[in-house]
Design a protein around this motif. Structure first.
Motif, PDB file in Angstrom:
ATOM      1  N   ALA A 113       0.830  -1.157  -0.050  1.00  0.00           N
ATOM      2  CA  ALA A 113       0.022  -0.102   0.172  1.00  0.00           C
ATOM      3  C   ALA A 113       0.764   1.226  -0.025  1.00  0.00           C
ATOM      4  N   ALA A 114       2.010   1.093   0.940  1.00  0.00           N
ATOM      5  CA  ALA A 114       2.933   2.506   0.984  1.00  0.00           C
ATOM      6  C   ALA A 114       3.477   2.485  -0.347  1.00  0.00           C
ATOM      7  N   ARG A 115       4.073   1.504  -0.937  1.00  0.00           N
ATOM      8  CA  ARG A 115       4.720   1.510  -2.358  1.00  0.00           C
ATOM      9  C   ARG A 115       3.864   2.132  -3.600  1.00  0.00           C
ATOM     10  N   LEU A 116       2.428   1.573  -3.502  1.00  0.00           N
ATOM     11  CA  LEU A 116       1.815   1.798  -4.498  1.00  0.00           C
ATOM     12  C   LEU A 116       1.200   3.231  -4.261  1.00  0.00           C
ATOM     13  N   GLY A 117       1.126   3.874  -3.206  1.00  0.00           N
ATOM     14  CA  GLY A 117       0.635   5.070  -3.010  1.00  0.00           C
ATOM     15  C   GLY A 117      -0.894   5.103  -2.684  1.00  0.00           C
ATOM     16  N   VAL A 118      -1.442   4.182  -2.178  1.00  0.00           N
ATOM     17  CA  VAL A 118      -2.806   4.055  -2.143  1.00  0.00           C
ATOM     18  C   VAL A 118      -3.296   5.150  -1.298  1.00  0.00           C
ATOM     19  N   ALA A 119      -2.789   5.322   0.034  1.00  0.00           N
ATOM     20  CA  ALA A 119      -3.214   6.425   0.924  1.00  0.00           C
ATOM     21  C   ALA A 119      -3.069   7.517   0.597  1.00  0.00           C
ATOM     22  N   ASP A 120      -2.065   7.970  -0.421  1.00  0.00           N
ATOM     23  CA  ASP A 120      -2.114   9.264  -1.047  1.00  0.00           C
ATOM     24  C   ASP A 120      -3.085   9.464  -1.937  1.00  0.00           C
ATOM     25  N   ALA A 121      -3.500   8.607  -2.861  1.00  0.00           N
ATOM     26  CA  ALA A 121      -4.453   8.738  -3.906  1.00  0.00           C
ATOM     27  C   ALA A 121      -5.796   8.813  -3.220  1.00  0.00           C
ATOM     28  N   LEU A 122      -6.065   8.273  -1.996  1.00  0.00           N
ATOM     29  CA  LEU A 122      -7.592   8.352  -1.515  1.00  0.00           C
ATOM     30  C   LEU A 122      -7.683   9.620  -0.638  1.00  0.00           C
ATOM     31  N   GLY A 123      -8.594  10.417  -1.126  1.00  0.00           N
ATOM     32  CA  GLY A 123      -8.657  11.869  -0.454  1.00  0.00           C
ATOM     33  C   GLY A 123      -9.761  11.673   0.780  1.00  0.00           C
ATOM     34  N   ASP A 124     -10.224  12.898   1.019  1.00  0.00           N
ATOM     35  CA  ASP A 124     -10.966  12.721   2.323  1.00  0.00           C
ATOM     36  C   ASP A 124     -12.385  12.129   2.077  1.00  0.00           C
ATOM     37  N   LEU A 129      -9.651   4.252  -7.363  1.00  0.00           N
ATOM     38  CA  LEU A 129      -8.452   4.293  -6.741  1.00  0.00           C
ATOM     39  C   LEU A 129      -7.429   3.566  -7.611  1.00  0.00           C
ATOM     40  N   ALA A 130      -7.778   2.347  -8.170  1.00  0.00           N
ATOM     41  CA  ALA A 130      -6.894   1.400  -9.165  1.00  0.00           C
ATOM     42  C   ALA A 130      -6.486   2.426 -10.172  1.00  0.00           C
ATOM     43  N   ALA A 131      -7.508   2.942 -10.759  1.00  0.00           N
ATOM     44  CA  ALA A 131      -6.789   4.049 -11.889  1.00  0.00           C
ATOM     45  C   ALA A 131      -5.967   5.032 -11.448  1.00  0.00           C
ATOM     46  N   ALA A 132      -6.135   5.463 -10.306  1.00  0.00           N
ATOM     47  CA  ALA A 132      -5.209   6.487  -9.739  1.00  0.00           C
ATOM     48  C   ALA A 132      -3.726   5.983  -9.280  1.00  0.00           C
ATOM     49  N   VAL A 133      -3.600   4.673  -8.811  1.00  0.00           N
ATOM     50  CA  VAL A 133      -2.332   4.083  -8.580  1.00  0.00           C
ATOM     51  C   VAL A 133      -1.857   3.051  -9.619  1.00  0.00           C
ATOM     52  N   LYS A 134      -2.673   3.029 -10.830  1.00  0.00           N
ATOM     53  CA  LYS A 134      -2.150   2.232 -11.762  1.00  0.00           C
ATOM     54  C   LYS A 134      -2.079   0.786 -11.388  1.00  0.00           C
ATOM     55  N   THR A 135      -3.406   0.145 -10.914  1.00  0.00           N
ATOM     56  CA  THR A 135      -3.166  -1.459 -10.640  1.00  0.00           C
ATOM     57  C   THR A 135      -4.281  -1.888 -11.062  1.00  0.00           C
TER      58      THR A 135
END
Length: 342
Positions: A30-41, A49-55
């Motif tokens: 999750a940290a390497r993919l940047g999931v938390a950074d991509a998820l907003g408020d 989310l998958a589109a944002a982190v390219k998974t």
């Protein structure tokens, strides 16, 4: 919808503990993919989310589902995912971010070393030299530059966060000078100099470390005219005179190295000097799971150790210090406030 679980029976809890690597790996992913950074408020669908982190969406849902079991992210009734207090700490822009700490605890070398813990326990020696043919930090700097960078970022993050707690705790109003011994980039001394505008400070650490000192302390920085940056090894000598010496999270070596560092500080300060030793403890602390894990990791990588409160106190007394007080700095650090006797 998945949620953090209530306490399972012992048989299931042991199974979960045996699969502990899966949780660590999920946090790392999750940290390497940047999931938390991509998820907003606002909650997001797994597709967005998958589109944002390219998974791919389906495996990302599986990753998130696993993490929600531990309270890292939460799945809403409509199938979207949202932040929790823990998942926000994986964001790089969070003031209390643990992103690089999470990456550091799960770097590739850790997966090589943990399976050899029984060997380290049997021999009392680190296993990294056997794995890579080099001392730990030599291996990092020569063969694993990405891990070395993660380590530096993790230590910087941790030091900045704990420096604020140290400065808040310590009352140095009666002192005119403070020395940060083995102080890394100098975040502690910088925080103390900001708190006490008339105080002067010194930062002592290895040359390659102080070369990257906090910009506040370097030439042109707002604190530069009140600080002396001293390259050196505190186990060899402490060429710094001060009213107060801070020794934070470095007394993790073998006992001889610890004794030499303390002896050098005592000789430099002389009678009446104040010595504040700040360490993680493996007892009498709300962070025992964290600190005991670090203790085992130190055994694996450098053959070092964290200490119990009694063990740390015994080392300080054996060096000749008088312990005046022991106080919690935060949930994972304790301060031993000592004096050099006459």
């Amino acid at each position: 919808m998945t949620t953090a679980q209530s306490a399972p029976p012992p048989s299931m809890r042991l199974r979960e503990l045996a699969f502990g690597a899966a949780c660590a790996a999920a946090l790392r992913a999750a940290a390497r993919l940047g999931v938390a950074d991509a998820l907003g408020d606002a909650p997001m669908t797994v597709e967005d989310l998958a589109a944002a982190v390219k998974t791919e969406p389906r495996p990302l849902r599986r990753l998130l589902r696993a993490l929600t079991c531990y309270g890292v992210f939460t799945e809403e009734h409509d199938g979207t995912f949202a932040h929790t207090g823990m998942s926000r700490l994986l964001r790089e822009d969070d003031p209390a971010s643990l992103r690089y700490i999470t990456l550091w605890c799960t770097e590739p070398w850790t997966w090589d070393a943990w399976p050899k813990l029984d060997e380290a326990v049997r021999t009392g020696r680190n296993v990294v030299e056997g794995l890579y043919g080099k001392e730990f930090f030599v291996h990092l700097n020569e063969d694993a530059p990405e891990s070395a960078d993660v380590f530096n970022r993790a230590m910087t993050t941790s030091s900045k966060q704990s420096a604020r707690d140290v400065a808040e705790l310590l009352d140095l109003s009666g002192a005119s000078s403070v020395a940060d011994i083995g102080g890394g980039q100098g975040h502690v001394v910088a925080s103390l100099l900001e708190k006490y505008p008339l105080m002067h400070g010194s930062l002592l650490d290895l040359p390659r470390v102080v070369d990257n000192a906090d910009p506040r302390l370097r030439a042109g920085g707002p604190l530069a005219d009140r600080v002396r940056i001293v390259p050196g090894d505190c186990r060899e000598a402490v060429p710094v005179r001060a009213d107060v010496y801070i020794i934070k999270n470095i007394l993790e070596w073998d006992d001889d190295s610890t004794a030499r560092c303390l002896r050098n500080v005592i000789e430099a300060g002389g009678a009446g000097a104040r010595v504040v030793v700040i360490e993680n403890l493996v007892d009498d602390t709300p962070s025992m799971r964290f600190s005991t894990a670090m203790d085992l990791l130190l055994l694996l990588n450098v053959g070092g150790a964290k200490h119990t409160s009694a063990g740390m106190a015994a080392r300080l007394k054996a060096a000749g210090l008088v312990i005046d007080d022991i106080s919690p700095v935060n949930p994972y650090l304790h301060a031993f406030d000592c004096t050099v006797p006459a």
